[in-house]
Design a protein around this motif. Structure first.
Motif, PDB file in Angstrom:
ATOM      1  N   ALA A 577      -4.457 -16.725 -20.614  1.00 54.24           N
ATOM      2  CA  ALA A 577      -3.451 -16.707 -21.990  1.00 54.24           C
ATOM      3  C   ALA A 577      -2.009 -17.067 -21.513  1.00 54.24           C
ATOM      4  O   ALA A 577      -1.427 -16.234 -20.436  1.00 54.24           O
ATOM      5  CB  ALA A 577      -3.627 -15.559 -23.016  1.00 54.24           C
ATOM      6  N   TRP A 578      -0.995 -17.526 -22.195  1.00 53.17           N
ATOM      7  CA  TRP A 578      -0.090 -18.078 -21.575  1.00 53.17           C
ATOM      8  C   TRP A 578       0.576 -17.454 -22.989  1.00 53.17           C
ATOM      9  O   TRP A 578       0.996 -17.766 -24.419  1.00 53.17           O
ATOM     10  CB  TRP A 578      -0.003 -19.307 -22.187  1.00 53.17           C
ATOM     11  CG  TRP A 578       1.493 -20.277 -21.743  1.00 53.17           C
ATOM     12  CD1 TRP A 578       2.557 -19.546 -21.322  1.00 53.17           C
ATOM     13  CD2 TRP A 578       1.832 -21.550 -21.939  1.00 53.17           C
ATOM     14  NE1 TRP A 578       3.356 -20.441 -21.074  1.00 53.17           N
ATOM     15  CE2 TRP A 578       3.641 -21.564 -21.983  1.00 53.17           C
ATOM     16  CE3 TRP A 578       0.735 -22.699 -22.920  1.00 53.17           C
ATOM     17  CZ2 TRP A 578       3.702 -23.029 -21.959  1.00 53.17           C
ATOM     18  CZ3 TRP A 578       2.110 -23.335 -22.603  1.00 53.17           C
ATOM     19  CH2 TRP A 578       2.964 -24.054 -22.510  1.00 53.17           C
ATOM     20  N   HIS A 579       1.592 -16.217 -22.809  1.00 47.30           N
ATOM     21  CA  HIS A 579       2.606 -16.018 -23.255  1.00 47.30           C
ATOM     22  C   HIS A 579       4.163 -16.698 -23.597  1.00 47.30           C
ATOM     23  O   HIS A 579       5.118 -17.011 -22.916  1.00 47.30           O
ATOM     24  CB  HIS A 579       3.626 -14.427 -23.001  1.00 47.30           C
ATOM     25  CG  HIS A 579       3.924 -14.180 -24.828  1.00 47.30           C
ATOM     26  ND1 HIS A 579       3.996 -12.592 -24.310  1.00 47.30           N
ATOM     27  CD2 HIS A 579       4.765 -14.796 -25.422  1.00 47.30           C
ATOM     28  CE1 HIS A 579       5.153 -12.476 -25.589  1.00 47.30           C
ATOM     29  NE2 HIS A 579       5.092 -13.436 -26.292  1.00 47.30           N
ATOM     30  N   VAL A 580       4.026 -17.639 -25.044  1.00 54.31           N
ATOM     31  CA  VAL A 580       4.894 -18.691 -24.912  1.00 54.31           C
ATOM     32  C   VAL A 580       6.332 -18.739 -25.100  1.00 54.31           C
ATOM     33  O   VAL A 580       7.841 -18.317 -23.873  1.00 54.31           O
ATOM     34  CB  VAL A 580       4.710 -19.978 -25.251  1.00 54.31           C
ATOM     35  CG1 VAL A 580       5.556 -21.589 -25.125  1.00 54.31           C
ATOM     36  CG2 VAL A 580       2.956 -20.413 -24.595  1.00 54.31           C
ATOM     37  N   PHE A 581       6.756 -18.050 -25.599  1.00 54.17           N
ATOM     38  CA  PHE A 581       7.884 -17.299 -26.250  1.00 54.17           C
ATOM     39  C   PHE A 581       7.450 -16.499 -27.831  1.00 54.17           C
ATOM     40  O   PHE A 581       6.504 -16.209 -27.772  1.00 54.17           O
ATOM     41  CB  PHE A 581       8.751 -18.280 -26.971  1.00 54.17           C
ATOM     42  CG  PHE A 581       7.714 -19.475 -28.172  1.00 54.17           C
ATOM     43  CD1 PHE A 581       7.855 -18.477 -29.345  1.00 54.17           C
ATOM     44  CD2 PHE A 581       7.707 -20.106 -27.966  1.00 54.17           C
ATOM     45  CE1 PHE A 581       7.743 -19.406 -30.485  1.00 54.17           C
ATOM     46  CE2 PHE A 581       6.562 -21.165 -29.041  1.00 54.17           C
ATOM     47  CZ  PHE A 581       6.588 -21.095 -30.617  1.00 54.17           C
TER      48      PHE A 581
END
Length: 631
Positions: A577-581
């Protein structure tokens, strides 16, 4: 000069009878009744004029070329209704009467015609891949002025990548181009209207794939990642005066793979037919921009009678087994913004991959395209309360083909836009706010949409677009918000729960793509409550990971564009998972962007419940984790 007629709003107090009897249009007191046989003159003063202005009074025209007094030669009988109009004006100015309709009762000598700049353009030049502002970019605005395409202004972006142009004029076709060393150029097609003259546009530019120097007297091949982009004979170039050039040649090349974003291509995927001048739509299978200069940066071109072989890498979303074996070649005509057919190319397998190989006699943007049959979609644009919106720009982007088209909504908020037949198309609109995205499957005949595109709030509308490469096959968008002020709501918008309704505001995952490239699009027309809205990307299925894909998120918050790429994220690239903003909304409903850019464990999205007050919510199974997809 603009040849179109300008309608001027009526002044609130024009007639003597409507002004309480205390004043008049001529500045002189009217004493006693006037005879209908009397005649009066009409004149006044023009100010702010920069160019030539033609005005008329009941059909009589006069041309003005500088500030100062004017008077019509014809006199008008007492009681005549006078209609003043602007017939022709400087392209970059609007000119307006103080009064434009009145009944004449005495001499008129105090009319005011005020001219001022018409339309503004502002934007920020940015790196397409990182969103970083690009300083000192050359920005050029060209417009169709009614008598041909003409350069309006040339400027440079400042240290923050910002630029602005005052006095754009009004045109159905602007070309906004941005160039900078080490980057491929960008050309956007824009339009405006008298009722909506201001423009906002952010040119996005790709880094060059090749930048090297070679001798102009020897044969040379430009090679990038195993692709032979161009093969040149010896002594191939001439300078701008057509003199043979034998010095060092600086070469740059930028490969355009529009698979996940057709907007990477300059212009608007249109060709002008040489026979009848009609526009024909095209779809792309890949493109390359070539530039050659001497040691001082002056342009070089192939000499007359000299040709070069080019190879255009096949767009990564195109299956070579179904791609055309032979295809037309097109070059980009920078002065018009249209593509011009010139030659053909053959699909060829190389050790690096498939290319379209062809021969060219000059260098610029070269595009391997094919024509397609279009059908019209008829639709409408409205705001959140159902009021139809004129002058909205409508965009159609192919989902299963690489191409786009545009249209402008009319005074009834209606539009007609051409798209490829038997295809899947994504439709959006913009005027002030951004609209939702409609997914439309076209047929072989004209179709009318059963719902309007709905524009979001001018001060907070937001769209989030996720795109990626061929692998992994499926990345997913997740918008999550907990503890929103004044609500008991949990928001989790994703593929299993595509809609959240909070305080009558609908947040939607409009597009969910499961077969590589994207896009996935979330639309937030307005923010229903204060709080923190977190945006994540999750690796759902397929080989590779989010970083190597690479994934790219384009956030459009009102008129600001933010770009995030997974290659810039921190953490273990093998995390799912990638927590973007985060979007942080204060209690007075101001919205700010908080960059996170962190790779995290997938439990941060897997264990978030579905939207808590949405009747369509899908509850997760007892075993936890994300529900399976029905492909």
């Amino acid at each position: 000069m603009s040849k179109g007629l300008i309608s001027i709003a009526l002044a609130s107090c024009v007639l003597l009878s409507a002004c309480g009897g205390g004043g008049n249009n001529g500045g002189a007191q009217v004493v006693g009744p006037r005879s209908n046989s009397e005649s009066f003159n009409v004149g006044g003063t023009v100010s702010g004029l920069q160019g030539s202005l033609t005005i008329s009074a009941n059909g009589e025209t006069i041309e003005l070329n500088s500030d100062g007094a004017f008077e019509f030669s014809e006199s008008f009988r007492n009681g005549t209704s006078i209609n003043l109009q602007v017939e022709d004006r400087p392209f970059r100015q609007g000119c307006y009467f103080s009064d434009n309709q009145f009944v004449i009762r005495n001499d008129i000598n105090n009319l005011m015609v005020t001219c001022s700049s018409l339309g503004t353009l502002r934007g920020v030049v940015k790196n397409y891949s990182t969103g970083a502002p690009l300083a000192n970019s050359t920005v050029v605005l060209v417009a169709d002025t009614g008598s041909g395409m003409a350069e309006i202004e040339r400027t440079r972006s400042n240290a923050n990548g910002e630029f602005s142009i005052t006095g754009t004029g009004v045109s159905e076709r602007f070309l906004l181009s941005a160039t900078l060393a080490q980057y491929g150029s960008s050309t956007l097609v824009l339009s405006n209207s008298l009722t909506n003259p201001d423009l906002i546009a952010d040119p996005l530019m790709l880094n060059n794939d090749l930048d090297e120097v070679f001798s102009g007297t020897a044969p040379f091949t430009l090679t990038v990642d195993g692709y032979d982009l161009a093969t040149l004979p010896a002594n191939a170039f001439v300078d701008r005066n057509n003199n043979p050039y034998s010095g060092a040649v600086s070469a740059t090349a930028t490969i355009i793979d529009p698979s996940s974003d057709p907007a990477l291509m300059p212009g608007d995927y249109q060709v002008v037919s040489p026979g009848n001048g009609q526009l024909r739509p095209i779809e792309s299978f890949g493109a390359v921009e070539y530039n050659f200069t001497d040691g001082s940066g002056n342009p070089l071109q192939l000499a007359n009678g000299v040709s070069a072989t080019i190879n255009i890498p096949l767009a990564s979303s195109v299956d070579p087994d179904t791609a055309p074996a032979s295809i037309p070649l097109f070059y980009f005509e920078e002065t018009t913004g249209y593509w011009v057919e010139d030659g053909s190319a053959t699909l060829t397998s190389t050790t690096a991959g498939y290319v379209y190989a062809g021969t060219v006699s000059h260098f610029t943007y070269w595009n391997a395209d094919d024509y397609y049959t279009s059908v019209d979609l008829v639709g409408c644009v409205e705001n959140a309360v159902g009021r139809r919106i004129a002058d909205a720009r409508v965009m159609a982007v192919g989902s299963d083909y690489i191409g786009s088209s545009s249209a402008i909504s009319n005074q009834l908020g209606e539009f007609t836009i051409p798209v490829r037949e038997d295809s899947r198309v994504l439709l959006t609109a913009r005027r002030g706010g951004n609209s939702n995205t409609l997914v439309v499957n076209t047929g072989t005949t004209m179709a009318t949409l059963d719902q309007c595109l709905v524009l979001g709030n001018d001060s907070s509308s937001t769209t989030i677009k996720l795109s990626w490469g061929a692998n992994p096959a499926d990345l997913d968008s997740h918008l999550i918000a907990n503890d929103l002020v004044g609500t008991n709501a949990t928001i989790h918008v994703y593929y299993a729960d595509e809609t959240a309704v909070i305080n009558d505001i609908v947040i939607d995952l409009d597009v969910d793509d499961t077969t590589s490239f994207g896009p996935e699009i979330i639309t937030i027309p307005d923010f229903p409550a204060a709080g923190t809205y977190q945006y994540f990307v999750h690796h759902y299925s397929g080989t590779g990971n989010i970083v190597t894909s690479p994934a790219r998120v384009e956030l459009q918050l009102i008129d600001e564009t933010y770009i995030f790429t997974s290659e810039q994220a921190n953490g273990d690239p093998n995390l799912e998972a990638w927590h973007v903003f985060n979007l942080v909304v204060t209690e007075d409903m101001n919205v700010s962007v908080e960059t996170v850019q962190q790779l995290v464990d997938e439990e941060q999205v897997e264990n978030v419940p579905a939207t808590s007050n949405n009747l369509r919510a899908m509850r997760l199974s007892t075993g936890g984790g994300l529900p399976a997809k029905d492909y």
